[in-house]
Design an enzyme around this catalytic site. Structure first.
Site, PDB file in Angstrom:
ATOM      1  N   GLU A  58      33.173  42.395  33.781  1.00 54.26           N
ATOM      2  CA  GLU A  58      34.128  43.070  34.658  1.00 54.26           C
ATOM      3  C   GLU A  58      33.379  44.181  35.384  1.00 54.26           C
ATOM      4  O   GLU A  58      32.787  45.058  34.741  1.00 54.26           O
ATOM      5  CB  GLU A  58      35.279  43.643  33.837  1.00 54.26           C
ATOM      6  CG  GLU A  58      36.363  44.322  34.656  1.00 54.26           C
ATOM      7  CD  GLU A  58      37.458  44.909  33.784  1.00 54.26           C
ATOM      8  OE1 GLU A  58      38.198  45.764  34.304  1.00 54.26           O
ATOM      9  OE2 GLU A  58      37.559  44.542  32.590  1.00 54.26           O
ATOM     10  N   ASP A  69      41.832  54.545  34.865  1.00 52.29           N
ATOM     11  CA  ASP A  69      40.510  54.955  34.382  1.00 52.29           C
ATOM     12  C   ASP A  69      40.576  56.293  33.659  1.00 52.29           C
ATOM     13  O   ASP A  69      41.112  57.271  34.175  1.00 52.29           O
ATOM     14  CB  ASP A  69      39.525  55.083  35.547  1.00 52.29           C
ATOM     15  CG  ASP A  69      39.263  53.761  36.234  1.00 52.29           C
ATOM     16  OD1 ASP A  69      39.465  52.713  35.596  1.00 52.29           O
ATOM     17  OD2 ASP A  69      38.873  53.774  37.416  1.00 52.29           O
TER      18      ASP A  69
END
Length: 268
Positions: A58, A69
């Site tokens: 990924e 995130d």
């Protein structure tokens, strides 16, 4: 624009899911490391992770306003952006990779929307990317992207959250391509001292309604936690631990880290 909707689609579409299904059928637990694209040494980190036994990679396309995130990946993304990384530059570097395993990108829908679905998906295909993860695009709003990405040849991976209701979960898993991303906890990415109970709960719920590969990500902080998650799921996505290692110790250390996860999953 290069026409990528014909022969290229036929050649590549489904490569990510096929790889994961084949590995699952062979009895392996699946391992997908995340690496922030554009960060110094990131291509060598991807190559090292692949050589260490990753089943797919990924690749994060840095975005200035991330939603999922956590602090480690935010730090890497901020550094990559400061060094001049752009979606185009990251994909150009992805194009140069030859790992022998599928690549999926993770970024945010604003980049896709700004370029337009067809242009964005075409750029991914031209870079040799198999799948795309857009964590801020909810399933109930993803219909146009699911259609357009499939027509171009990109597997759109959807996220199943602990809060996804039962009446929607089966449809989400059916619509996802590549694999179903079971989000282990409510919160941002990052290593935790213990695996959240929601990680196995959401994976179990997904497994009950789909035969598509189910991988657990977000909140897995050690090989032991990956093994624990994989008692229910088909595999694990490892992000913050990989990126932290890249930033602190460099690309070769990423390969060493991924090897420890691979060995742990193989031992069970």
């Amino acid at each position: 624009m290069t026409d990528v909707s014909g022969s290229v689609q036929a050649e590549r579409f489904g490569a990510l899911e096929t790889r994961l299904r084949d590995r699952r059928q062979a009895g392996a637990k699946l391992l997908i490391p995340y690496v922030t694209g554009g960060y110094e040494g990131w291509q060598r980190a991807v190559e090292a992770a692949a050589a260490a036994g990753a089943d797919a990679i990924e690749i994060g396309i840095p975005f200035s306003d991330p939603v999922i995130d956590g602090p480690v990946i935010q730090q890497a993304s901020t550094a990559a952006l400061a060094q001049g990384a752009t979606p185009a530059s990251v994909l150009e570097e992805v194009r140069a990779l030859d790992t022998g395993i599928p690549h999926a990108v993770m970024t945010y829908y604003n980049l896709c929307h700004h370029q337009g679905h067809e242009r964005f998906a075409s750029a991914l295909v031209e870079a040799g990317v198999s799948g795309a993860i857009l964590p801020d695009l909810p399933y109930v709003e993803a219909g146009p992207w699911l259609t357009d990405s499939a027509e171009i040849g990109i597997e759109a991976v959807l996220l199943a959250a602990p809060t996804t209701p039962d009446h929607r979960l089966a449809a989400l898993c059916e619509a996802s391509r590549g694999f179903v991303y079971a989000v282990g906890l409510l919160g941002v990415t990052g290593e935790r001292a213990a695996l959240a109970s929601t990680a196995t709960e959401i994976a179990s719920r997904c497994q009950a309604v789909t035969d598509r590969p189910v991988l657990t990500g977000v909140g897995i902080g050690s090989p032991a936690q990956a093994v624990e998650a994989c008692q229910v799921s088909d595999g694990a996505v490892i992000g913050s631990a990989v990126v932290r290692t890249l930033m602190s110790d460099g690309p070769a250390a990423v390969g060493e880290l991924v090897a420890t996860y691979r060995a742990a999953l193989d031992r069970g």
